[in-house]
Structure formats: structure tokens, C-alpha cells
Design a protein around this motif. Structure first.
Motif, PDB file in Angstrom:
ATOM      1  N   ASP A 155     -27.468   1.327  16.698  1.00 40.87           N
ATOM      2  CA  ASP A 155     -26.078   1.181  17.114  1.00 40.87           C
ATOM      3  C   ASP A 155     -25.966   1.316  18.636  1.00 40.87           C
ATOM      4  N   LYS A 156     -26.662   2.316  19.194  1.00 41.14           N
ATOM      5  CA  LYS A 156     -26.635   2.523  20.644  1.00 41.14           C
ATOM      6  C   LYS A 156     -27.291   1.354  21.373  1.00 41.14           C
ATOM      7  N   LEU A 157     -28.393   0.858  20.813  1.00 41.11           N
ATOM      8  CA  LEU A 157     -29.074  -0.281  21.425  1.00 41.11           C
ATOM      9  C   LEU A 157     -28.191  -1.518  21.383  1.00 41.11           C
ATOM     10  N   GLN A 158     -27.497  -1.720  20.257  1.00 45.89           N
ATOM     11  CA  GLN A 158     -26.592  -2.860  20.119  1.00 45.89           C
ATOM     12  C   GLN A 158     -25.517  -2.826  21.199  1.00 45.89           C
ATOM     13  N   ASN A 159     -24.865  -1.676  21.357  1.00 43.78           N
ATOM     14  CA  ASN A 159     -23.816  -1.556  22.357  1.00 43.78           C
ATOM     15  C   ASN A 159     -24.369  -1.720  23.768  1.00 43.78           C
ATOM     16  N   SER A 227     -16.946   1.234  17.487  1.00 41.07           N
ATOM     17  CA  SER A 227     -16.993   1.624  16.071  1.00 41.07           C
ATOM     18  C   SER A 227     -17.514   0.498  15.189  1.00 41.07           C
ATOM     19  N   GLN A 228     -17.464  -0.731  15.698  1.00 41.60           N
ATOM     20  CA  GLN A 228     -17.906  -1.880  14.902  1.00 41.60           C
ATOM     21  C   GLN A 228     -19.385  -2.205  15.088  1.00 41.60           C
ATOM     22  N   ALA A 229     -20.114  -1.390  15.861  1.00 41.28           N
ATOM     23  CA  ALA A 229     -21.528  -1.670  16.150  1.00 41.28           C
ATOM     24  C   ALA A 229     -22.366  -1.868  14.879  1.00 41.28           C
ATOM     25  N   PRO A 230     -22.238  -1.020  13.840  1.00 33.35           N
ATOM     26  CA  PRO A 230     -23.054  -1.249  12.636  1.00 33.35           C
ATOM     27  C   PRO A 230     -22.793  -2.613  11.997  1.00 33.35           C
ATOM     28  N   GLU A 231     -21.526  -3.023  11.943  1.00 31.57           N
ATOM     29  CA  GLU A 231     -21.198  -4.308  11.333  1.00 31.57           C
ATOM     30  C   GLU A 231     -21.714  -5.473  12.186  1.00 31.57           C
ATOM     31  N   ASN A 345     -14.246  -1.922  31.641  1.00 32.56           N
ATOM     32  CA  ASN A 345     -15.674  -2.256  31.660  1.00 32.56           C
ATOM     33  C   ASN A 345     -16.541  -1.022  31.888  1.00 32.56           C
ATOM     34  N   SER A 346     -16.012  -0.058  32.656  1.00 31.15           N
ATOM     35  CA  SER A 346     -16.777   1.168  32.868  1.00 31.15           C
ATOM     36  C   SER A 346     -16.931   1.942  31.567  1.00 31.15           C
ATOM     37  N   LEU A 347     -15.938   1.838  30.684  1.00 36.12           N
ATOM     38  CA  LEU A 347     -16.067   2.454  29.358  1.00 36.12           C
ATOM     39  C   LEU A 347     -17.262   1.863  28.622  1.00 36.12           C
ATOM     40  N   PHE A 348     -17.384   0.546  28.696  1.00 34.19           N
ATOM     41  CA  PHE A 348     -18.453  -0.127  27.965  1.00 34.19           C
ATOM     42  C   PHE A 348     -19.818   0.087  28.632  1.00 34.19           C
ATOM     43  N   THR A 349     -19.846   0.110  29.968  1.00 31.95           N
ATOM     44  CA  THR A 349     -21.133   0.332  30.615  1.00 31.95           C
ATOM     45  C   THR A 349     -21.607   1.763  30.419  1.00 31.95           C
ATOM     46  N   SER A 350     -20.702   2.664  30.015  1.00 30.09           N
ATOM     47  CA  SER A 350     -21.153   4.017  29.678  1.00 30.09           C
ATOM     48  C   SER A 350     -22.138   3.963  28.517  1.00 30.09           C
ATOM     49  N   ASN A 351     -22.043   2.918  27.687  1.00 27.56           N
ATOM     50  CA  ASN A 351     -23.013   2.743  26.601  1.00 27.56           C
ATOM     51  C   ASN A 351     -24.415   2.491  27.157  1.00 27.56           C
ATOM     52  N   VAL A 352     -24.489   1.734  28.262  1.00 23.02           N
ATOM     53  CA  VAL A 352     -25.791   1.469  28.877  1.00 23.02           C
ATOM     54  C   VAL A 352     -26.404   2.771  29.378  1.00 23.02           C
TER      55      VAL A 352
END
Length: 624
Positions: A155-159, A227-231, A345-352
Motif C-alpha cells: 500500500d505504501k509502495l503504491q502511494n 484509503s483506496q490504495a489496496p483497491e 500535493n505536499s500531502l501526497f508527497t508525504s507518502n514518498v
């Protein structure tokens, strides 16, 4: 119906809960913009020169529009003056030529700047994409095998993967556009203050109220997609099932195509409906705030027109203020929207960065160097292992010593813990309890990378690399990947030489069907290649997990007839269900439910008449 219910459930959960875990909750504005420093460090490392060029073009692009607006104002005032004084048209035109040339030059510079920015952004996007994706893959290389068997990791890798290609790159482009917009907006504001500070109040008041609303929906979008990463991963897996060669036979024979496609489209509509529901809410609210902003915009236009008619300002001033206010109105909105997109976008790059912060469980401490040669061997003391997130033990209280140059067989039913044990010995896992000693030194205290170079291994789920044949074997010893003589010798040991030598281009033949002119091998031929790969490395320890499972009886017999010669002087660990090869080992260990139940030579275990004798006799009976 199910898709609609699932989509509504997602949206309801996201709207109701602000997020409770690090993967789904938002971060405040201070944290978000502080994160930009980390992102720009990535940009600078990816391309220092490209960053400086784009920054320079951004400043130029911010200066030109205000200069153009002021130049047009001067030109209009000169036109009005010339017309009012009855000046000759040619004379008036000649007087304005320097100003017109300046406007022409500014337009040319602006055009060149726009093209230069587009080229610079493309260059920076490509370099940054490579840099971030390389960081993600390098991080994956450092992580333990346990991560790759954990759904949360994927899930983390996907995001992280999704945002590496989109959000982090957008932050760079948007940040430079933000700087340019601020320069232009500030210059326009100075021009407007010359007329009336009230215009600045109207300008800011018309755009600020929507900022908080957009910020709120940015957080909701982040939490929904996270939250949709698994799907989303499941959809990628279904795509692979439907499009990759290794699944094609069963998909066609079992008629799985349409059912799997139906499952894929069902998942798509679940995600789509939740995404669209949130997008619709955002659009409706945005339209409402935009309508309020237009009221302020209308009031400002009326004020400028009134003063123009009243004669308080010149005709050129009126054109200037109308144009500048209109552009400032859109610039103000663009400024806040860019800030919001940067925050989102900073929210999403926090996943990186969250993915890059993962740390290996098995510590590569490198406290002690690996001995040049094993002197006393590998000792397991009370080793137990439990997979993360599971209650049951895969191995329990394993104690034994593996001596240099000796040959050990691991025997047991599927799931007994045989493969888990050899993965522990290779340092792919760390014991949950107990310790593994390498000549008396805990395996956790040695350089694991150097240790693994001492091991040659073939697992039963070996990889089919879609490389040329020579590379397929050469990667077993990456430092010697292009040493053809060594590759051929390894192929002879593994039984693959005759197969590869007779291919259309010999050892230079592309294996598999994924790429042009690829040649597919049978499963038995692939296994010979994998076995040769293990022999490529002049390893002190040789681990073979079902090395001949896909070979026919004659090929297996030929391999094992040479096994003692091939493994001479090596500590050999063999996992096999074929007892004709197991009986050749110096010592045999029987695992049942992760516990050692029997240990000894073939003769000793047959005399005990226990599990090993039962399994051996059962298999032998099938050949009588």
C-alpha cells in the motif's frame, strides 16, 4: 448497486473522520510548506543547472507582464494626446516607434520565456522522475524480505510510486509558477495602489474566503485516495492477470477473462463514484465562492469607469487599471489555487518521504567483517521465527550446527519451515528468538551484503529473467556478468549449456517472449538456467531449494550424479522431496510443524523407523 454502496461508504468515512493514522491523516499548512524544503533538495540534486535556469526564466516571466501593461498605458496616452492636439499621424507614429519597439521586444522576450520554461520543466520533470523513482527502488533494495510479504508495504509502495510520477513533479512546476505569479501580482498591486488601495481590499476579499474551503477539500481528496490504495493495487494485479504471459494459459483454459474483467470494472466504478462524489461537492462550493468574488470584481470595474468618466484619470490610466485589475483578479485566484495545490500535493508527497523513511528490521550493522573462510561453521541456538502479523510460529527452538564442507538435507511436508530456515541463514530474515552464529559471531553483527555474496542459491520459485541467456546466468555473480568463459562453465555445471548453445543466437538469445526475438524455454530448461546461475558464484555455501523439481528423471539423475563433485568443499543445504537425492547427504534434518523431530544420516534415520523412514518407504513404493 454494490459499487454505489462502496463508493458512498468511502466518502462518508472520509467526510466523517479526519484521519487516524499516518498514511491517511492530513498535515497542517506549516508542516506542508516546511516539506517543500525537502522536495526542492531533491530537485536540486536531480538537476542543479536545470533548477537555476528555470528560476531565472521564472523571474523574467514575472517582470515582463507589468512592463507590457505600463508600456501599453503610455502608448494609449500618447495616442490620445496626439489625437487631441491634431498632430500629424506620421509624426505621432514616429514619436511612438521607440515605445512600440520596446513593447515588441517585451512580447518577444515573453514568448521566448514561455518556451524556455516549457523546455526547462520537461527537462526537470524527467530528471526528477528518475531521481525519485531511483530513491524508491534503492530503498526497496535495503528492506528485509519481510516487507515484501506484508500487504501494508505494498500500500505504501503504491502511494509512493503514484505520487513520485505526479505530485512531487507538479510541486516543482507549481512552485516556480507561484514565484512568477507573486512577482506579477505584486507589481500589479503597486500599479493599482497608485489609483486606490480599495481595489487591493476588493481583490483580496474576493479570493480569500475560498482558500479555507479548498484547503479542506484538498485534505479530503488526500485521505480518500490514500484509503483506496489496496483497491488500486488490486486493479493493477487484475490488469497483470489479464495481460501477462505467465497467467494466459489458465485464464483462457478456465475461462477467467470476462469474470476477471468484470471484477476489474467493478473496482473501477467503486473508486470512480467516490472520487466523483467528492469532486462534485468541491465544484458546487467553488462555484458559490466564485459568484461572490465576481460581485467584488463588478464593483471595482464600476469604480474605475466612474473615475474615467469623471476625468480624474486619463484614458490610458483607465485601460491600464481595467486590464491590470482583471488580470490581478485572475492572478489572485491563481495564486491561492496554486498555494492550495502545493499544499494538496505536499500531502501526497508525504507518502514518498514516508516510504523512504522505512527502516530494515534486520540490521546491517557491519560491526564485524565476514571471515575469509568458515572455520567452525554456522550454529543455530534456540532459533524461533514468527512472520510479522502472525501468531503461529514458522520455526520453533531450532538448534544445530552446519559444518564447513558438509552436506545437509532438509526434509518435511510443505509448510514445515524448510525454506524459512534457509532464508534465515541467508540473512533475509532475523530470528524472532535465538541467534545464528557465524564462526561464533552473531549474524546480526556482520556485513550481510558481504555474507550473501558467499552464498549460491536456487529457490523453487526462481525468477525467469527476460534478458539474454548469458545475462540470465551471469547475474548470479554480478561482478562477472559479462565473463563469457565463466558463464559457460556455470552453464555446464547446471546442465544448461546444451540448451543455450543450440538456441538461435546461442548465449546471446533473448529469453522469454516479452521482448523482440525472444525465445521461450520449457520450465525444465528454465530450471537448468536457474541452477547454472547458482553455480556462477564460487560460493562457499550452496543452498538448493527443490533444484530439480522441474527436471525429468534422467536429467535429475545426471545432475545428482555430479552433485558431490560440484559441491566438493562447499557447505551444501538441500531441500528436496525426492529421497533419491536426499539420501546422498551427510546429514538429514526432518522438520515437522517448524520443529526438528529427527536428525542423522540416511542409514541412521531408516534404522529409527520414524517419519523419514515412512516418507522414504512411501515414495520408494511408488517406483516398485
Amino acid at each position: 448497486m454494490l459499487s454505489n454502496q462502496r463508493g458512498r461508504a468511502w466518502l462518508t468515512q472520509v467526510l466523517a473522520q479526519p484521519g487516524t493514522d499516518s498514511g491517511r491523516k492530513g498535515i497542517d499548512l506549516g508542516q506542508a510548506f516546511h516539506q517543500f524544503e525537502r522536495i526542492f533538495r531533491l530537485v536540486w540534486v536531480a538537476s542543479p543547472k536545470g533548477t537555476l535556469v528555470l528560476a531565472a526564466l521564472t523571474v523574467i516571466g514575472g517582470i515582463v507582464p507589468p512592463l507590457l501593461a505600463w508600456s501599453k498605458k503610455l502608448m494609449i496616452d500618447q495616442v490620445v494626446d496626439a489625437a487631441g492636439t491634431g498632430q500629424n499621424a506620421w509624426t505621432g507614429l514616429r514619436g511612438m516607434l521607440p515605445l512600440m519597439a520596446m513593447i515588441l521586444a517585451a512580447l518577444l522576450i515573453n514568448s521566448m520565456t514561455v518556451q524556455g520554461q516549457a523546455l526547462g520543466e520537461k527537462n526537470l520533470r524527467s530528471r526528477l522522475s528518475l531521481h525519485i523513482n531511483s530513491l524508491i527502488m534503492r530503498k526497496a533494495l535495503t528492506l528485509d524480505l519481510g516487507y515484501f510479504e506484508d500487504s501494508e508495504y505494498y500500500d505504501k509502495l503504491q502511494n509512493a510510486r503514484e505520487e513520485a510520477d505526479q505530485r512531487a513533479l507538479d510541486i516543482v512546476v507549481q512552485s516556480f509558477k507561484l514565484i512568477q505569479t507573486i512577482i506579477v501580482f505584486a507589481a500589479f498591486c503597486l500599479l493599482l495602489i497608485r489609483f486606490s488601495p480599495l481595489l487591493i481590499v476588493i481583490l483580496i476579499g474576493a479570493t480569500l474566503p475560498s482558500f479555507g474551503m479548498q484547503n479542506r477539500y484538498g485534505q479530503l481528496t488526500f485521505r480518500l485516495l490514500s484509503s483506496q490504495a489496496p483497491e488500486r493495487r488490486q486493479m493493477k494485479y487484475l490488469e497483470e492477470l489479464l495481460t501477462v504471459d505467465r497467467y494466459a494459459k489458465e485464464v483462457k483454459l478456465f475461462g477467467l477473462g470476462l469474470p476477471l474483467l468484470s471484477r476489474y470494472t467493478t473496482r473501477f466504478w467503486e473508486l470512480f463514484r467516490a472520487d466523483m462524489a467528492l469532486a462534485r461537492r468541491r465544484s458546487v462550493v467553488s462555484i458559490g465562492w466564485a459568484a461572490l468574488g465576481l460581485i467584488g470584481y463588478f464593483a471595482a470595474i464600476c469604480l474605475i469607469v466612474y473615475h474615467a468618466i469623471d476625468g480624474t484619470i486619463t484614458f490610458g490610466d483607465a485601460v491600464l487599471y481595467l486590464e491590470v485589475f482583471e488580470q490581478s483578479h485572475y492572478l489572485g485566484q491563481a495564486l491561492l489555487l496554486t498555494l492550495l495545490r502545493l499544499y494538496e500535493n505536499s500531502l501526497f508527497t508525504s507518502n514518498v518521504f514516508a516510504f523512504l523513511a522505512l527502516a530494515p528490521v534486520v540490521e546491517h550493522s557491519q560491526i564485524r567483517s565476514v571471515p575469509a573462510r568458515l572455520q567452525h561453521g554456522l550454529e543455530l541456538r534456540g532459533v524461533s521465527f514468527r512472520y510479522p502479523g502472525r501468531d503461529e510460529w514458522a520455526l520453533r527452538n531450532i538448534s544445530m550446527t552446519l559444518y564447513p564442507g558438509k552436506k545437509l538435507a532438509l526434509v518435511g511436508l510443505n509448510g514445515a519451515g524448510k525454506t524459512t530456515l534457509v532464508k534465515l541463514l541467508a540473512g533475509l530474515y532475523a530470528p524472532t528468538e535465538g541467534e545464528i552464529l557465524l564462526d561464533g559471531v552473531d549474524l546480526k553483527q556482520v556485513d550481510l551484503e558481504a555474507w550473501r555474496k558467499r552464498i549460491g542459491v536456487i529457490f523453487q520459485d526462481f525468477v525467469h529473467y527476460h534478458f539474454i541467456a548469458a545475462e540470465n546466468i551471469g547475474i548470479g555473480q554480478i561482478e562477472s556478468m559479462y565473463q563469457r568463459e565463466q558463464i559457460v562453465e556455470a552453464a555446464r555445471k547446471g546442465g544448461a549449456h546444451d540448451v543455450l548453445a543450440n538456441l538461435p543466437d546461442g548465449y546471446d538469445t533473448m529469453l522469454g517472449k516479452w521482448f523482440e526475438n525472444g525465445h521461450e524455454l520449457s520450465i525444465g530448461q528454465w530450471q537448468k538456467v536457474a541452477l547454472s546461475r547458482a553455480f556462477m558464484r564460487d560460493a562457499e555455501i550452496l543452498i538448493m531449494d527443490e533444484p530439480t523439481a522441474s527436471l525429468d528423471a534422467e536429467q535429475e539423475y545426471q545432475i545428482f550424479q555430479r552433485l558431490r563433485e560440484l559441491t566438493e568443499g562447499k557447505l551444501t543445504i538441500l531441500i528436496s522431496h525426492r529421497f533419491s537425492s536426499v539420501r546422498m547427504m551427510d546429514r538429514i534434518v526432518v522438520l515437522e510443524g517448524g520443529v526438528i523431530t529427527e536428525m542423522g544420516s540416511h542409514t541412521e534415520l531408516m534404522a529409527q523407523n520414524g517419519t523419514y523412514a515412512h516418507l522414504f518407504n512411501t515414495q520408494a513404493q511408488g517406483y516398485r
